[in-house]
Design a protein around this motif. Structure first.
Motif, short mmCIF file in Angstrom:
data_model
loop_
_atom_site.label_atom_id
_atom_site.label_comp_id
_atom_site.label_asym_id
_atom_site.label_seq_id
_atom_site.Cartn_x
_atom_site.Cartn_y
_atom_site.Cartn_z
N GLN A 10 -27.96 2.27 127.49
CA GLN A 10 -26.91 2.34 128.49
C GLN A 10 -27.51 2.34 129.90
OE1 GLN A 10 -25.06 5.88 129.47
NE2 GLN A 10 -23.85 4.67 130.91
N TYR A 30 -21.32 2.69 127.29
CA TYR A 30 -21.01 4.03 127.76
C TYR A 30 -19.92 4.66 126.91
CZ TYR A 30 -19.16 7.69 130.73
OH TYR A 30 -18.71 8.88 131.20
N LYS A 31 -18.85 3.89 126.65
CA LYS A 31 -17.74 4.45 125.87
C LYS A 31 -18.17 4.79 124.45
CE LYS A 31 -14.12 5.12 126.86
NZ LYS A 31 -13.60 6.37 127.47
N GLN A 32 -19.02 3.91 123.85
CA GLN A 32 -19.47 4.17 122.49
C GLN A 32 -20.31 5.43 122.43
OE1 GLN A 32 -18.89 3.04 119.59
NE2 GLN A 32 -20.59 3.83 118.38
N LEU A 33 -21.14 5.58 123.43
CA LEU A 33 -22.00 6.76 123.49
C LEU A 33 -21.15 8.01 123.62
CD1 LEU A 33 -25.03 7.19 123.58
CD2 LEU A 33 -24.89 7.22 126.05
N GLN A 34 -20.16 7.91 124.50
CA GLN A 34 -19.28 9.05 124.71
C GLN A 34 -18.52 9.37 123.43
OE1 GLN A 34 -16.00 8.49 127.35
NE2 GLN A 34 -16.62 10.20 128.63
N TYR A 35 -18.09 8.32 122.75
CA TYR A 35 -17.35 8.49 121.51
C TYR A 35 -18.20 9.23 120.48
CZ TYR A 35 -15.26 7.15 117.05
OH TYR A 35 -14.74 7.18 115.79
N GLN A 47 -20.72 11.13 121.02
CA GLN A 47 -21.07 12.49 121.42
C GLN A 47 -19.90 13.45 121.29
OE1 GLN A 47 -22.71 11.47 125.16
NE2 GLN A 47 -24.81 11.77 124.48
N THR A 48 -18.69 12.92 121.38
CA THR A 48 -17.54 13.83 121.34
C THR A 48 -16.80 13.76 120.01
OG1 THR A 48 -16.23 12.09 122.35
CG2 THR A 48 -17.13 13.76 123.82
N GLN A 88 -28.71 6.02 124.78
CA GLN A 88 -28.68 6.41 126.19
C GLN A 88 -29.58 5.51 127.02
OE1 GLN A 88 -29.30 10.52 125.70
NE2 GLN A 88 -27.34 11.08 126.58
N TYR A 141 -29.05 10.34 120.15
CA TYR A 141 -28.52 9.17 120.85
C TYR A 141 -29.42 8.76 121.99
CZ TYR A 141 -24.92 10.78 117.85
OH TYR A 141 -24.28 11.19 116.75
#
Lengths: 896, 112
Positions: free
Chosen positions: A771, A547-552, A554-555, A768, A764
């Motif tokens: 995740q 989750y954190k990697q995905l968020q990273y 994406q942002t 996703q 992603y």
């Protein structure tokens, strides 16, 4: 019984032994004696009348005639009538086992329910993942000769990085086929997307392809209509799928009709209709256009673009064939490079040193090939392994629940075992009885699993991006698989309790002394609980990290501005009026900037070339650079920063011909780090020279998963698309307005547009999905483990009811008792967290290595997961504990 | 009680058992059937029928002696019961009534 027959004719008088065996096996024992006697008597008589062979075959025939339900059915009531002293057969014993098992399951409804829910979840997971794995493994196996088909790839190394192209130049396939006799056929495939029109129906089709005439037959794609062998031979032929035909022609007969393709409205004649390309294919093309339409006079070798497939004969060894490819490179590629780049033979040879053709087996493409230019996003064998392992683990967790609960109940069952043994039961029978119980339970769970499958399948299809229908699970293979899985997990879950319980000695069990001290079986319980919670914690950690990697990703700052940027990929439909359209849009108050370019970050359009710095004696490194064709407003529109030099400018007319902007990565790879690149020159293939006028900050034009590669920005050429930066709160209103303006220019087709940030999100999709799957697995693991813990704690606490009563009478406080009860379990979960953390850290660290830009696994992720696991365990156990602690001691002590 | 209907083979087997002077088992019944009808039967069918008839109460069975040809296996011997005799007689009476119902001269018309 001994035969009293003349020894001169021993052979003659014996009916086939196997037929007798069959008869004995099949016919109910109370009928067998007389029936077999009659059969033998007849055989004896016949063997004196006719030949031995004849008699034997008559005997076999007569035996076969006896295989009717009448003779087999021993469970009829008349059994008792005929014989009061029947020995119980296996089936009667089994019936008894089933009955006892059922009664036991019904006796402990709560435990049964917990076990069953756990097992049903486990089996459902198992099936869903099995189906996922089966589907992944089935990719590209549909062509008849799939195992002999290979894709030609080319790899180019540069600056320590190897770029693999899954496509090669137009001449390669035929060239290889001509040079090596073990190559039976070659075919080429070139995907395109374009407008297609028939009468008033016009759509943009994303999945079109030019293909050689033998492409469809090589891939065994069968035709519904038209001549498969000839359909793609003539130029301007098109073969379409059934759905495609329906879309354009409705119920009209498509064969012979003409479709207008592209903005030029070139006419293509429909020469065939196929059903569709199978789902488990690495390409999904709706319509195939004949590649002969593009007449290529001198097919070249040194570029890429044609997905080329070879069919080898059965005896060919692809490794040996690959080893022979370098001679072709020397023969064809070197002269071309020499000519294109305008360099000496030696230099050309040096530059193709790393230029290697290789063969990729067709059936491995989906799971093993991971080049940047795949036709469609591929699967990954790693995930196949990971998810298979997870499914098995979930099933294992459910089995553990059963083992734990059954052994915990051992005290209750020990009397039963004792009595059974006294009555003459042997150990095997008791083992079998307990196994029956666990297998019955798993089979019931299997029925529930089917219900769950039915409910969950739509979500699963969505998450796994598959189209699997429920009917798949009703095929006999699926039912058999699930049945076997249930059976095995039943045996797995029941094996330990069965052997454990059946090993009790009679005296001890009947005395009830054996379980006075329950500490004996604790290590196993503890071990299994630790195992369950370790798995759960690992999954929790994995979920958080993904989750954190995905968020990273994406942002992450991308180096350009993707918000409120619209790409119009097809302004070429306006023809010469593109510029006017752009000018008009630039007047719009909501439009911040507009740029004519088909190249957008994250888009499909990208050119590439080999370049080398000019006049560099020391460092003649040739590198691969991607190319974006842009205009004056491009950098402004996308908010890309210039770090050195300047943007393209109208003040310098030469910019349009020989000016180039490069990114920082290109500066670095060209070996210009620390020097001023402005004013230097690079040379690309075709011996074209460009002067560097500026350096732009690196921006992620592909995906954050990859490092930013060298990029050249060139002026003009190949416009045909547009990028708009807008600033408005009323996006729908703006889009409506955009459409009207578009129509006002009377274009050749409808307006296509997409937002950059939306497209960015699709990068992603696979992360996703990962995740989501991890979250689902983690959730299930935690649920199963908690269910087990809940039941076990309930049981243990029930056993200690009296102890609690006495403690209360002696003055223990409620918190004290709760603490006493909870402590043991929480300690186990804590150990599990300690074991899980390093394993999860290692696994996730490994997973993150795939990403060019990544987060680190931090301690708080481990701590948070541990905390979640502990909290869940605490909540699970404390409910029971508090209930027990609050109980009135009078009641608990009175209980017997 | 429901009137028992006998199938053709059942009737034949019952008649064969009734016609024999002593208790019979599968093989002689089979042979007699084949001799009388000229059709071939299987031992499976004969046994099935015998047991059915026993179940219906028309035959009674007992265990008989073994012989060498049988590999030492005993026989199950069947004998007609009174109920079996009754049912055979009923069948015959029903048949006779039907025969009598055939109009005179009909066979002559058919040239028989």
């Amino acid at each position: 019984m001994a035969r009293k027959l003349p020894s001169t004719q021993p052979e003659r008088s014996s009916p086939p032994r196997w037929a007798d065996w069959l008869l004995r096996w099949f016919v109910a024992p109370h009928l067998l004696e007389y029936l077999q006697g009659d059969l033998h008597e007849l055989f004896h008589k016949r063997s004196q009348q006719v030949s031995r062979a004849q008699a034997r075959s008559e005997y076999v025939w007569a035996v076969l005639q006896c295989l009717t339900p009448f003779f087999h059915n021993s469970l009829r009531e008349r059994d008792q009538y005929y014989s009061q002293y029947l020995k119980p057969t296996n089936t009667t014993m089994l019936r008894n086992f089933l009955k006892i098992a059922w009664r036991n399951l019904m006796l402990n409804k709560a435990f049964t329910a917990i076990n069953m829910v756990g097992l049903a979840i486990g089996l459902t997971c198992f099936m869903l993942i099995a189906v996922f794995v089966d589907n992944e493994l089935s990719f590209d196996k549909y062509p008849t000769d799939a195992k002999n088909i290979y894709r030609v790839q080319v790899s180019v190394a540069g600056n320590g990085d190897v770029v693999v192209y899954p496509n090669v130049d137009a001449g390669v396939g035929k060239g290889i086929q001509g040079a090596f006799p073990e190559v039976k056929a070659s075919t080429r495939f070139m995907p395109v997307s374009d407008y297609i029109q028939y009468k008033e129906n016009q759509f943009k089709e994303a999945h079109l392809a030019f293909a050689d005439s033998n492409f469809l037959s090589l891939f065994s794609i069968s035709f519904l209509k038209g001549n498969a062998a000839r359909a793609l031979i003539a130029p301007n032929s098109i073969v379409i799928s059934k759905a495609f035909a329906q879309k354009y022609f409705g119920n009209e007969e498509p064969i012979g009709k003409s479709l207008a393709v592209g903005t030029q409205r070139t006419a293509f004649t429909v020469t065939g209709v196929i059903d569709k390309v199978p789902d488990n294919s690495h390409f999904h093309t709706d319509a195939f256009l004949s590649l002969s339409t593009h007449h290529i006079a001198n097919p070249t070798w040194s570029n890429v673009g044609f997905y080329t497939y070879l069919e080898l004969n059965d005896k060919a060894d692809p490794k040996k064939l690959e080893a022979k490819f370098p001679q072709l490179v020397a023969k064809y590629v070197v002269p071309e490079v020499q000519r294109d780049m305008g360099v000496s033979l030696a230099q050309a040879q040096k530059s193709v040193e790393t230029f290697r053709f290789s063969l990729q087996p067709l059936t491995d493409i989906h799971l093993y090939s991971n080049t940047k230019y795949e036709l469609e996003p591929n699967g990954d064998i790693k995930y196949v392994y990971i998810f298979s392992a997870l499914a098995l683990f979930i099933l294992l967790l459910a089995c553990i629940n059963f083992t734990n609960l059954s052994t915990a109940q051992a005290a209750k069952r020990s009397r039963e075992v004792g009595i059974r043994k006294v009555m003459g039961s042997i150990k095997n029978q008791i083992v079998f009885q307990f196994l029956t119980e666990s297998i019955l339970l798993t089979l019931l769970a299997m029925v529930c699993a089917y219900g769950l499958l039915f409910l969950l399948l739509p979500y699963f299809d969505q998450v796994a991006n598959k189209q699997i229908s429920f009917s798949f699970f009703l095929s006999y293979q699926s039912i058999l698989t699930l049945f076997l899985a249930s059976l095995l997990s039943g045996i797995l879950a029941g094996a330990y309790p069965a052997f454990f319980l059946s090993s009790f000695s009679i005296i001890n069990t009947l005395k009830g002394a054996f379980f006075g001290n329950s500490s004996q079986k604790k290590p196993l319980h503890s071990g299994l609980i630790v195992f369950q919670f370790s798995i759960s914690t690992i999954l929790l950690i994995a979920t958080i990290v993904v989750y954190k990697q995905l968020q990273y990703m994406q942002t992450k700052k991308l180096g350009y501005d993707k918000d409120q940027v619209i790409a119009l990929p097809d302004t070429r439909l306006l023809g010469a009026k593109q510029l006017a359209f752009k000018e008009q849009l630039a007047q719009n108050s909501h439009v911040v900037a507009a740029s004519l370019s088909r190249y957008t970050p994250g888009g499909n359009m990208m050119d590439g070339t080999q370049i080398y710095p000019k006049n560099e004696t020391s460092n003649g490194a040739e590198i691969h650079a991607n190319i974006f064709h842009v205009d004056y407003d491009y950098l402004h529109t996308l908010g890309i920063q210039v770090v050195q030099g300047r943007n393209f400018s109208r003040d310098f007319p030469t910019d349009t011909i020989s000016g180039v902007l490069i990114n920082e990565s290109a500066v670095h790879e060209l070996g210009w780090k620390g020097t001023n690149p402005i004013g230097k020159s690079v040379v690309r293939s075709g011996n074209q020279e460009f002067k560097i006028i500026g350096v732009v900050k690196d921006f992620n034009y592909v995906s954050v998963k990859q490092k930013v590669a060298p990029l050249m920005l060139l002026m003009g050429q190949n416009a045909g698309g547009m990028v708009l930066k807008i600033k408005t709160t009323d996006v729908p209103g703006f889009l409506a307005d955009l459409k009207t303006q578009w129509e006002a220019f009377s274009p050749n087709g409808p307006l296509e547009y997409h937002f950059l940030d939306e497209q960015f999100a699709t990068f992603y999709a696979s992360e996703q999905r990962t995740q989501q799957l991890f979250s689902a697995f983690a959730l299930l693991a935690v649920i199963i483990a908690s269910l087990g813990l809940f039941a076990l704690s309930a049981f243990v606490i029930e056993q200690r009811t009296k102890e609690i009563g006495i403690r209360k009478v002696m003055g223990a406080s409620v918190p004290g008792i709760v603490q006493l009860l909870v402590k043991d379990f929480v300690r186990l979960v804590f150990i599990a967290v300690v074991i899980a953390s390093p394993i999860a850290w290692y696994a996730m660290h490994h997973w993150l290595q795939d990403f060019a830009y990544r987060i680190e696994v931090e301690w708080w992720m481990l701590a948070l997961s541990g905390l979640i696991a502990l909290t869940i365990a605490l909540l699970t156990v404390s409910y029971q504990s508090i209930k027990a602690a609050l109980m009135n001691p009078v009641k608990s002590l009175r209980r017997e | 009680m429901k009137k028992t209907v006998l199938g053709e083979l059942e009737e034949l087997v019952l008649l064969v058992v009734a016609a024999s002077t002593e208790d019979v088992y599968g093989v002689p019944v089979l042979e007699e059937l084949q001799r009388q009808t000229g059709r071939s039967f299987t031992i499976s069918a004969v046994h099935t029928t015998l047991y059915r008839l026993e179940e219906k109460g028309f035959l009674a069975s007992s265990v008989g002696g073994a012989t060498a040809e049988r590999g030492g296996r005993s026989k199950r011997l069947f004998a007609l019961t009174a109920e079996g005799g009754n049912v055979l007689r009923e069948i015959q009476q029903m048949r006779t009534r039907l025969w009598q119902a055939i109009p005179e001269g009909k066979f002559q018309l058919l040239g028989l």
